[in-house]
Design a protein around this motif. Sequence first.
Motif, PDB file in Angstrom:
ATOM      1  N   PRO A  17       0.781  -1.021  -0.065  1.00  0.00           N
ATOM      2  CA  PRO A  17      -0.032  -0.095  -0.135  1.00  0.00           C
ATOM      3  C   PRO A  17       0.972   1.286  -0.060  1.00  0.00           C
ATOM      4  O   PRO A  17       1.968   1.433   0.638  1.00  0.00           O
ATOM      5  CB  PRO A  17      -0.653  -0.027   1.271  1.00  0.00           C
ATOM      6  CG  PRO A  17      -0.762  -1.913   1.760  1.00  0.00           C
ATOM      7  CD  PRO A  17       0.404  -2.190   1.198  1.00  0.00           C
ATOM      8  N   GLY A  18       0.497   2.323  -0.652  1.00  0.00           N
ATOM      9  CA  GLY A  18       1.191   3.438  -0.612  1.00  0.00           C
ATOM     10  C   GLY A  18       2.311   3.651  -1.872  1.00  0.00           C
ATOM     11  O   GLY A  18       2.845   4.420  -1.999  1.00  0.00           O
ATOM     12  N   THR A  37      -6.287  -3.632  -0.478  1.00  0.00           N
ATOM     13  CA  THR A  37      -6.232  -3.956   0.831  1.00  0.00           C
ATOM     14  C   THR A  37      -7.367  -3.219   1.514  1.00  0.00           C
ATOM     15  O   THR A  37      -7.491  -3.339   2.723  1.00  0.00           O
ATOM     16  CB  THR A  37      -4.853  -3.327   1.775  1.00  0.00           C
ATOM     17  OG1 THR A  37      -4.649  -1.865   1.126  1.00  0.00           O
ATOM     18  CG2 THR A  37      -3.681  -4.037   1.204  1.00  0.00           C
ATOM     19  N   ALA A  38      -8.191  -2.457   0.837  1.00  0.00           N
ATOM     20  CA  ALA A  38      -9.430  -1.761   1.475  1.00  0.00           C
ATOM     21  C   ALA A  38     -10.065  -1.365   0.337  1.00  0.00           C
ATOM     22  O   ALA A  38      -9.957  -1.580  -0.978  1.00  0.00           O
ATOM     23  CB  ALA A  38      -8.911  -0.405   1.969  1.00  0.00           C
ATOM     24  N   GLU A  39     -11.477  -1.145   0.637  1.00  0.00           N
ATOM     25  CA  GLU A  39     -12.470  -0.917  -0.605  1.00  0.00           C
ATOM     26  C   GLU A  39     -12.010   0.207  -1.264  1.00  0.00           C
ATOM     27  O   GLU A  39     -11.560   1.132  -0.697  1.00  0.00           O
ATOM     28  CB  GLU A  39     -13.693  -0.543   0.473  1.00  0.00           C
ATOM     29  CG  GLU A  39     -15.115  -1.443  -0.113  1.00  0.00           C
ATOM     30  CD  GLU A  39     -16.368  -0.974   0.509  1.00  0.00           C
ATOM     31  OE1 GLU A  39     -17.038  -0.218   0.069  1.00  0.00           O
ATOM     32  OE2 GLU A  39     -16.478  -1.517   1.670  1.00  0.00           O
ATOM     33  N   ALA A  43     -12.230   9.071  -4.136  1.00  0.00           N
ATOM     34  CA  ALA A  43     -11.642  10.457  -3.618  1.00  0.00           C
ATOM     35  C   ALA A  43     -10.096  10.179  -3.553  1.00  0.00           C
ATOM     36  O   ALA A  43      -9.235  11.241  -3.349  1.00  0.00           O
ATOM     37  CB  ALA A  43     -12.428  10.816  -2.488  1.00  0.00           C
ATOM     38  N   SER A  44      -9.720   9.087  -3.166  1.00  0.00           N
ATOM     39  CA  SER A  44      -8.226   9.007  -2.641  1.00  0.00           C
ATOM     40  C   SER A  44      -7.509   8.512  -3.836  1.00  0.00           C
ATOM     41  O   SER A  44      -5.988   8.362  -3.569  1.00  0.00           O
ATOM     42  CB  SER A  44      -8.282   7.967  -1.234  1.00  0.00           C
ATOM     43  OG  SER A  44      -8.424   6.724  -2.010  1.00  0.00           O
ATOM     44  N   GLU A  45      -7.889   8.299  -4.792  1.00  0.00           N
ATOM     45  CA  GLU A  45      -7.143   7.866  -6.107  1.00  0.00           C
ATOM     46  C   GLU A  45      -6.199   8.953  -6.728  1.00  0.00           C
ATOM     47  O   GLU A  45      -6.634  10.001  -6.989  1.00  0.00           O
ATOM     48  CB  GLU A  45      -8.144   7.215  -7.327  1.00  0.00           C
ATOM     49  CG  GLU A  45      -7.485   6.794  -8.478  1.00  0.00           C
ATOM     50  CD  GLU A  45      -8.475   6.347  -9.484  1.00  0.00           C
ATOM     51  OE1 GLU A  45      -8.678   7.174 -10.357  1.00  0.00           O
ATOM     52  OE2 GLU A  45      -8.888   5.146  -9.128  1.00  0.00           O
ATOM     53  N   ARG A  46      -4.927   8.676  -7.001  1.00  0.00           N
ATOM     54  CA  ARG A  46      -3.850   9.690  -7.366  1.00  0.00           C
ATOM     55  C   ARG A  46      -3.121   8.776  -8.432  1.00  0.00           C
ATOM     56  O   ARG A  46      -3.302   7.660  -8.694  1.00  0.00           O
ATOM     57  CB  ARG A  46      -2.966  10.176  -6.273  1.00  0.00           C
ATOM     58  CG  ARG A  46      -3.781  10.923  -5.316  1.00  0.00           C
ATOM     59  CD  ARG A  46      -2.630  11.418  -4.285  1.00  0.00           C
ATOM     60  NE  ARG A  46      -3.308  12.226  -3.336  1.00  0.00           N
ATOM     61  CZ  ARG A  46      -3.264  12.066  -1.857  1.00  0.00           C
ATOM     62  NH1 ARG A  46      -2.379  11.189  -1.549  1.00  0.00           N
ATOM     63  NH2 ARG A  46      -3.896  13.158  -1.135  1.00  0.00           N
ATOM     64  N   GLY A  47      -2.497   9.576  -9.277  1.00  0.00           N
ATOM     65  CA  GLY A  47      -1.624   8.870 -10.394  1.00  0.00           C
ATOM     66  C   GLY A  47      -0.698   9.731 -10.799  1.00  0.00           C
ATOM     67  O   GLY A  47      -0.614  11.156 -10.531  1.00  0.00           O
ATOM     68  N   ILE A  48       0.590   9.418 -11.398  1.00  0.00           N
ATOM     69  CA  ILE A  48       1.587  10.144 -12.143  1.00  0.00           C
ATOM     70  C   ILE A  48       1.500   9.723 -13.385  1.00  0.00           C
ATOM     71  O   ILE A  48       1.400   8.765 -13.796  1.00  0.00           O
ATOM     72  CB  ILE A  48       2.827   9.831 -11.380  1.00  0.00           C
ATOM     73  CG1 ILE A  48       2.838   9.981  -9.849  1.00  0.00           C
ATOM     74  CG2 ILE A  48       4.031  10.257 -12.014  1.00  0.00           C
ATOM     75  CD1 ILE A  48       3.986   9.140  -9.056  1.00  0.00           C
TER      76      ILE A  48
END
Length: 85
Positions: A17-18, A37-39, A43-48
């Motif tokens: 995770p992370g 590891t979680a639902e 809102a917490s989705e990020r990308g590069i």
Amino acid sequence: YGMELSEENQLLFYIPPGFAHGFCALTNDTRFHYKCTAEYDQASERGIRFDDPDLGIEWPIAEPLLSQRDAILPTLAEFMQELRG
């Protein structure tokens, strides 16, 4: 780090995770399964941006098909600036 996962080699790859990660499908009929590891929380989705030269990734496809979301992701420097606020 990069590796090829295939039906033939039956490999799995654990990403903690992370950790930033990405994948590239090498055929049109690829099935990609992953476990979280979680639902899912959009809102917490990020990308590069996958092709940011600062990442130094040598992708095996010259002109990949990208989702609209992936096509507009920030570079690593932009991502880090967003985190700093």
